[in-house]
Write a protein that holds these residues in place. Sequence first.
Motif, short mmCIF file in Angstrom:
data_model
loop_
_atom_site.label_atom_id
_atom_site.label_comp_id
_atom_site.label_asym_id
_atom_site.label_seq_id
_atom_site.Cartn_x
_atom_site.Cartn_y
_atom_site.Cartn_z
N PHE A 1 47.00 42.24 21.83
CA PHE A 1 45.84 42.16 22.74
C PHE A 1 46.35 41.94 24.15
CE2 PHE A 1 42.06 40.51 24.75
CZ PHE A 1 41.04 41.21 24.12
N HIS A 2 45.93 42.80 25.07
CA HIS A 2 46.47 42.74 26.43
C HIS A 2 45.98 41.48 27.14
CE1 HIS A 2 48.05 43.99 30.23
NE2 HIS A 2 48.46 45.15 29.71
N PRO A 3 46.87 40.68 27.73
CA PRO A 3 46.44 39.43 28.39
C PRO A 3 45.50 39.65 29.56
CG PRO A 3 48.75 39.90 28.87
CD PRO A 3 48.34 40.85 27.80
N ALA A 4 45.55 40.82 30.19
CA ALA A 4 44.63 41.06 31.31
C ALA A 4 43.19 41.08 30.86
CB ALA A 4 44.99 42.38 32.01
N ASP A 5 42.94 41.46 29.59
CA ASP A 5 41.56 41.48 29.09
C ASP A 5 40.96 40.08 29.00
OD1 ASP A 5 41.22 44.16 28.88
OD2 ASP A 5 41.78 44.30 26.77
N LEU A 6 41.79 39.05 28.98
CA LEU A 6 41.28 37.69 28.83
C LEU A 6 40.48 37.23 30.04
CD1 LEU A 6 44.47 36.03 27.26
CD2 LEU A 6 42.45 36.92 26.08
N PHE A 7 40.64 37.89 31.18
CA PHE A 7 39.89 37.48 32.37
C PHE A 7 38.40 37.80 32.23
CE2 PHE A 7 44.14 37.65 34.27
CZ PHE A 7 44.13 36.46 34.99
N TYR A 8 38.06 38.89 31.49
CA TYR A 8 36.66 39.31 31.40
C TYR A 8 36.13 39.31 29.97
CZ TYR A 8 37.25 40.72 36.23
OH TYR A 8 37.50 40.71 37.57
#
Length: 803
Positions: free
Chosen positions: A78-85
């Motif tokens: 799971f890409h960590p950048a997706d955790l922002f939204y």
Amino acid sequence: MRVLHVAEKPSVAKQLAGILAHATGGYQTRTGPSQFNSNMDFVYDFEGRPGVDMTMTSVLGHITELSFPDEARSWRHFHPADLFYLKVENRISDDDKTRRVCRNLEAEARGVQALVIWTDCDREGEYIGAQVAEVCRRVNPSLRVLRAHFSSIIPRDIHAAMRQLRSLDRRLADAVETRTELDLRIGAAFTRLQSITLQSRFPTAISGVVSYGPCQFPTLGFVVDRQVRISHFVAEPFWKMALLHTAPGDGAGSQSLAPPVTTAFRWRRGHLFDLGLVEALFFRALGQSAGGREARVCSVNERPVNRLRPLPLTTVEMQKVASSRLRIPSKELMDVAERLYNMGYISYPRTETDQFEQGFDLRGLAERLGQADPAGDRSTIGGYARWLLAPNGGGGITWPRAGRNNDHAHPPIHPTRPPGSEFSERERRVYELVTRRFLACVSQNAVASQTTVTLSVGEETFTASGLQVRERHWLDVYYPYVTWTDRAIGHYEPGTVLEPDTFCLESGQTTPPNNLTEAELIALMDANGIGTDATIHEHIQKVLQREYVIRRKPGDQLAPSNLGLALVDAYHSLGYLLAKPHMRAKTERDMKAICEGRDTKADVIAREIRLYRAIFDHVFADRTALVLSVKKHLDVAPNQQSDSFDMLGAPSYSRTGERTAPPSNLPPVWRPPVAGGGTGFNGPSANRRSLPDWRDSSAPMGKRTRLDGPDTPTGSRPQQHQQSQLCFHCHQPGHFSSSCPSRAGHTAGGGGGAGGGVICFRCNKPGHFSTNCPEAGGGPPQRSALGSRGGAARGRAAPLRRS
């Protein structure tokens, strides 16, 4: 009618039930689904109704937690950048204890008409109270929720809280939930980025989690800053004049009987770094004083001085004193203070208030403390309290000094009853600190007489001062934590000429600062708004647990580890000052604004996520900087294996019901890449380095933009930087205002040609700078050797003065 009461801990619930049920014969205990949380039944008056049936129960702190969906728990998929939204879920904690607590709340909430929350009276307690209300309303939607406000677990305060029940303050709960969500999103994204990057490149040196926290990093930054100052310190030699003289002691009228005192006089200039200058001044003084054998007493001044009693005790001040004087770490101190509060010996230990409200019964509390140590003298708590209240003793109770802080929730930390016999050693020491501080702040100021003697040797002046304490007052009870003692000085008469014992030059050199102590770190965090009085100790404990900071003996000084240095250095090399306090201090101010109703949870989260997501994009693109910094500081060569981010693909944001879309009103330089749009971390993207320009005064803090210079390698990087530029003239990306195509006089050559893209600030015409403006004086000015505007040079001269 039936009322349910819920406390934050089982021990507090037991004490509250004992106080409320005392007048009606006590309470009956029942067991429930949770073996740790008993249910205690009793009767009590409620809102004018006598003999209302009541039940007191408890929770075990937080019962719900914010978390990501299960699909996001896999770091490698799971890409960590997706955790922002990615939408977060507020769900009951997974552990069995918490689930049993919730089942107990639901069982007890059925059939009651009112719920009274008895959690700690701070933001965190308000948030726990909101969680309790949410669980209870699942089975009783019409339940009326009330809040008890109290500062200490003593009968007077508890009965007063029952008479003045209020509503839960949702703004306080929103502030905690906002901070929790931001810390979860930001911390998880950066932690995964750091951990995956470094674990894959340094598998033998780094095997654990390399965590990031918005408060954790500024805490580490303070320690690193001090270490950098030490590492780069260069000692400088200095020189000064020294004068010693032995005179009869100043024995208050019996000088002949007082023993002689050797006094060291201090040169008024302090010390200088120019040996030639110091020698010139020294030999001049020798020539003016018969070779240094004559010193004239210029003046002898005696004046009374006061040592002010301390301010009432706050959490931060308690942590600083306990760390520096008692050698108790802040985390352990707060655990001990929490136990004393739950036992009913001190007031609530998390407060920033340093002033007592008018009407507080200071004398009654001092009288209760006077019951301790019946045979003790003034050095004991009970003995000092009795002396303070005696007619011929310490002058009675003096109203404490008022500080500048008042959270309007809790009074300053103070004792609530005399000490008990069941204390452990740490509990006794912390209780004594709280109690002695209270007695000190209601005492009179200490008074002393200070004598200052001034000598002259030629034109050079020297001073020395002595001190004689006349009335100690609060010093007699607060002596373990502060000292103020006599400082002897000889007896001198103005106008006399004496011969110094020693008059010479001395040399020395500057010394580097020491590593931070925990007390100094607490003071820095408090002054810069990192954490709150209730969380500062947790952030310090976190950097110690992560081994970013280590303790050094003696003095429990704090120093950064090599890994801590590497992480701070990596972000610094990318131009981000994440280890500085500014960004987190702003977040804490936003939390306060939410509490006061000046801002909202949604707006604060949107702003912070926008800022940190842009920083994350840049760090992700240049994550090699992390590897190079760790290689330098740990002296370990990375392997050539690539990290696993290449297998994740680009982040996505648009799955309905699972992810929230990024805000649509972001400026062009901030807009995140959209799934399917051909942008992302692994392909060419104009947004990959999307950062606000350093010239934009409205840009968020935290970025010190690194502009690519002429030595930038050819390739996509200059193009990416150009795409991140934003023009202030046409508000379009891709260029700066100095080369805006829509401005008059712009040429394709930009600002580098003969006037291309250059605008005069004097006449507002293109093609020249204001210094060469023809309208300034009929043509470009002629330069001369004296100045840039021709004619005689004009200015102001001033001599340099050494001090």
